[in-house]
Design a protein around this motif. Sequence first.
Motif, PDB file in Angstrom:
ATOM      1  N   HIS A 140       0.848  -1.191   0.000  1.00 27.73           N
ATOM      2  CA  HIS A 140       0.000   0.000   0.000  1.00 27.73           C
ATOM      3  C   HIS A 140       0.881   1.238   0.000  1.00 27.73           C
ATOM      4  CE1 HIS A 140      -3.938  -1.739   0.304  1.00 27.73           C
ATOM      5  NE2 HIS A 140      -3.591  -2.479   1.332  1.00 27.73           N
ATOM      6  N   LEU A 148      -7.436   1.831  -4.819  1.00 24.39           N
ATOM      7  CA  LEU A 148      -8.575   1.540  -3.961  1.00 24.39           C
ATOM      8  C   LEU A 148      -9.810   2.313  -4.404  1.00 24.39           C
ATOM      9  CD1 LEU A 148      -9.433  -0.072  -1.462  1.00 24.39           C
ATOM     10  CD2 LEU A 148      -8.826   1.920  -0.077  1.00 24.39           C
ATOM     11  N   MET A 463      -7.991   2.894   4.154  1.00 27.05           N
ATOM     12  CA  MET A 463      -7.315   1.728   3.596  1.00 27.05           C
ATOM     13  C   MET A 463      -6.805   0.826   4.718  1.00 27.05           C
ATOM     14  SD  MET A 463      -4.203   1.801   0.849  1.00 27.05           S
ATOM     15  CE  MET A 463      -3.153   2.721   1.985  1.00 27.05           C
TER      16      MET A 463
END
Length: 582
Positions: A140, A148, A463
């Motif tokens: 990430h 996302l 996230m």
Amino acid sequence: MTDTRGGIEEISIKDLGVIADASLPLGSGFTAITGETGAGKTMVVSALGLLLGERADTGSVRLGSPQAWVEGRWRVPTASEVVARVRDAGGDVDAIDAAEAELVLTRSVSAEGRSRAVVGGRSAPVAVLSELGEQLVVVHGQSDQIRLRSAIAQRAALDRFAGPVLAEALGTYEQVFHRWRDNRAELDELVDDQDRRAREANDLRVAMAEIETVAPQPGEDDELADRAERLTNLEELRLSAAAARELLSAEESEGMDALGLLDNARRQLERVAPHDSALQPLAESVAEANYLISDIAAQLSSYLAALDVDGASAHELEAVQERRAELAGLVRKYGPTLDDVIRTLETGSLRLLELDSDADRIGELTREVEEDAALVRELAAGLSAERTAAAARLSEAVSDELSALAMPDARIVVEVTQRDVDDLGSYSANGCDQVAILLQPHPGAEPRPLGKGASGGELSRVMLAIEVVIAGSDPVPTFIFDEVDAGVGGASAIEIGRRLARLAESAQVIVVTHLAQVAAFANNHLTVVKGNDGAVTASSVRRLDGDERIAEMARLLSGLPDSESGLAHARELVEMASAARR
């Protein structure tokens, strides 16, 4: 992180960006990577990207170096898809014990742009690294925050959270959907091609009837060609054969033919042979020649007799030429050779059977496509119901996580809507659902798509919250977060650290951070220190413990590693995090 899930043990980097030579010991649990701005922290993420098959950038090769080189050592379960894929690619792993093995991945990028991957000791396509990376690591960073925001990534996140029940249902649906799609494509092709195939069948029947009428035999055209040549030159053959026979054995001028001359020669030799024994063999040879010539003359007589019989058939040449014309017509239509014509007759029945079976196949496919279409709709409806139920659970769980991440008024809304359920053309291999993750920043506000309703810092926390929640139902061996704490601080940063530590209970977590509140929760703290010349050497990446770690935490907090207040605050943070982990 449980031992059976594996993880990255060590990463070695050489000549990548500002890093000249570095080795990062990682291991299980939560690893925090800190360092001064420009020291090369993000190069760690870039190095992992190379190992996981990302596109190589020649600009990342350290200035003046011929190539950048990265090596990663993973602990992987021996009985896993990762090990099987490595062996399929020609590589192998080194056994640690009965349950685990060590996998080594290497990637090099030259300054000229050439890239090379080594998987388990063997060269392999970079695509193999990508396949392995999907099973080994979730990364990430800023680009992943953007990802996302896509509908596909949001549906994948919901499906991961839904767990094995949805995965099994999705597998069944995909099997039926692909069968329906393939059968429908074949049916469409048969229907579209029906007229052409009907014409082909009719043409083949006409051809087979014509060939059967003529009934050609293998090699017949060559035999007829020889026969025609003989009949066309019959008179010349008769005259030449008769002249040859007359020269060998004359019927009108006795003594002037070859037989007569040989007989005279034999008598002359036999008369004087008693005077010289050397002449006797010659006389015998002349006698043998006489017998041979006599035999040839007899064969010529038989040949002439046969020609006379052939000549009695005045219409034979005409019949031969007519037969040759029939065969030539077949060759022109169905050749290029007579063997091809005969082969058409031999294989035509099977081809006709195939062409004539179209009607039956179309009927069969029509029934199968209709049955599978109904089943696709039924299974897709089941997927929708399962996703809708999972969406409600995910919305609630992620919203609870956001409350703890200093977003107490925010709520996540996971919406599942169906495309036109009556139009199978709108279905995909994942069903007919559209999944959207929406952020409601405060009560009364309209939920908005993440791409429009969230800042960078908010998106980082969303996230993280999603990964923490999903990890409970679909754990991944390793998570890597690059600046997940961007745009946050204080209590929010502490909660991010707490959530990362929680995630590290079921997976390996590696975080590049600039916040002491996050780093405090790590059980493994690495620092990257820039050298005086701007390069990073092997000794500049090291694990921090005790006072060294407290000093680094103080630097992160205040920029002053020797500040008493900073050191006190750092100790307080580390003690608080240690107590929270317990």
